[in-house]
Design an enzyme around this catalytic site. Structure first.
Site, PDB file in Angstrom:
ATOM      1  N   LYS A  49      -5.827  -1.053   1.750  1.00 54.45           N
ATOM      2  CA  LYS A  49      -5.115  -0.417   2.866  1.00 54.45           C
ATOM      3  C   LYS A  49      -5.673  -0.915   4.199  1.00 54.45           C
ATOM      4  CE  LYS A  49      -3.931   3.627   0.149  1.00 54.45           C
ATOM      5  NZ  LYS A  49      -4.382   4.904  -0.399  1.00 54.45           N
ATOM      6  N   GLN A  92      -8.454   9.749   1.047  1.00 56.90           N
ATOM      7  CA  GLN A  92      -8.234   9.121  -0.260  1.00 56.90           C
ATOM      8  C   GLN A  92      -8.558  10.118  -1.375  1.00 56.90           C
ATOM      9  OE1 GLN A  92      -6.956   5.967  -0.737  1.00 56.90           O
ATOM     10  NE2 GLN A  92      -6.913   6.457  -2.920  1.00 56.90           N
ATOM     11  N   ASP A 102       0.332  10.638   4.996  1.00 57.33           N
ATOM     12  CA  ASP A 102       0.513  10.714   3.543  1.00 57.33           C
ATOM     13  C   ASP A 102       1.549  11.777   3.167  1.00 57.33           C
ATOM     14  OD1 ASP A 102      -0.622   9.015   1.756  1.00 57.33           O
ATOM     15  OD2 ASP A 102      -2.564  10.025   1.685  1.00 57.33           O
TER      16      ASP A 102
END
Ligand code: NDP
Length: 288
Positions: free
Chosen positions: A59, A103, A126
């Site tokens: 990422k 994460q 997200d």
């Protein structure tokens, strides 16, 4: 959707790598036109889960490659909730940061929902904050979760008809199965969500025009699960004999499906492209 396939014909690949590069190139050209400011993405990584480290590195690399400012905050597995919350607060307040990603999975002693709730909904690229999930179910999300949105973009790119089609999703997690079910429903598919307690899974899958697997079980979905001419989307990322494989037994299923995603190179790169797209969206919103 192809209904009939010649016996030896293989499914068309739903090429997520190619589409993600197209999306990221568009983002890059938009960023190049910005003066003195860049959209910023911050990733919080707790612990040393090897898969998470690989995903975060990817990422970060992709974000930089396409012109984003990127920060990664790495904490040891022993980090306490308080420390993580304090970093998130700092990122919520930072004018350099427009997207915050925590994460997952977090170490077992951390309450994931408390951490996700702390991310500002305005920077929740997200789409996991309860406010954004709630807005998604009401049809007006600030950000749509990246993997489900990536699947939708891939289906759209290949002109896969959804209206009136039967879509079966295997997996009901909050990050993939549930939001994806809603997105498919909003495009008028008739959606079935399966999980580990579903009876006769194989038979349910056989009825799918669009079969999506997000279970995390290598090669579980065999040829016998798939209707002739179905569209098969494999969200799974599994390690098998030191290789990355999906939930779908690609070799046999590609002979029956009309379209299929490869693993790697299918949904995975789309997830990152949508993450960056959401970060640019957040930046643009902060400027307006
Ligand atoms: P979870 O473990 O949270 O969910 C797995 C789901 O699969 C659960 O709903 C579970 O049912 C169901 N399931 C497990 N075994 C079976 C079975 N034998 N029969 C039917 N259903 C079953 O996983 P995630 O949703 O987080 O991820 C799923 C997969 O997708 C993983 O491989 C993950 O690595 C991958 N992934 C890929 C991404 C990408 O970018 N391509 C992004 C996110 C995830 P139950 O609820 O009953 O336990």
């Amino acid at each position: 959707m192809k209904d009939e396939k010649a016996k030896d014909e293989k499914a068309t690949l739903l090429d997520g790598k190619k589409l993600s590069q197209k999306i990221c190139a568009t983002l890059k050209s938009k960023i190049e036109k910005l003066k003195n400011k860049k959209p910023g993405l911050a990733v919080v990584l707790v612990g040393d889960n090897p898969a998470s480290q690989i995903y975060v590195a990817k990422k970060e690399k992709t974000a930089r490659e396409f012109g984003f400012y990127s920060e990664v905050h790495r904490l040891p597995a022993s980090a306490q909730e308080k420390e993580i919350l304090s970093i998130i607060q700092h990122l919520n307040d930072s004018s350099k940061i427009h997207g915050i990603l925590v994460q997952l999975p977090l170490p077992a002693h951390i309450q994931t929902q408390i951490i996700l709730n702390a991310v500002s909904p305005l920077k929740d690229v997200d789409g996991f904050h309860p406010l954004n999930l709630g807005r998604l179910f009401m049809g007006d999300p600030l950000f749509t979760p990246c993997t489900p949105q990536g699947v939708m973009e891939l289906l759209k790119e290949y002109h896969i008809e959804l209206s009136g089609k039967s879509a079966v999703i295997v997996g009901r997690s909050l990050i993939v199965g549930k939001p994806l079910a809603h997105l498919l429903l909003s495009q008028n598919a008739t959606v079935t969500i399966c999980h580990s307690k579903t009876k006769n899974l194989e038979e349910v899958c056989q009825k799918a025009d669009i079969l999506i697997s997000a279970m995390g079980k290598p090669h579980f979905i065999k040829n016998s699960f798939v209707k002739e001419g179905a569209v098969v989307v494999d969200v799974g990322i599994n390690r098998l004999n030191k290789k990355i494989v999906g939930d779908v037994d690609f070799e046999s299923v590609q002979k029956k499906a009309s379209f299929i995603t490869p693993v790697p190179g299918g949904v995975g790169p789309m997830t990152i492209a949508i993450l960056l797209q959401n970060t640019l969206k957040s930046f643009e919103r902060s400027m307006s």
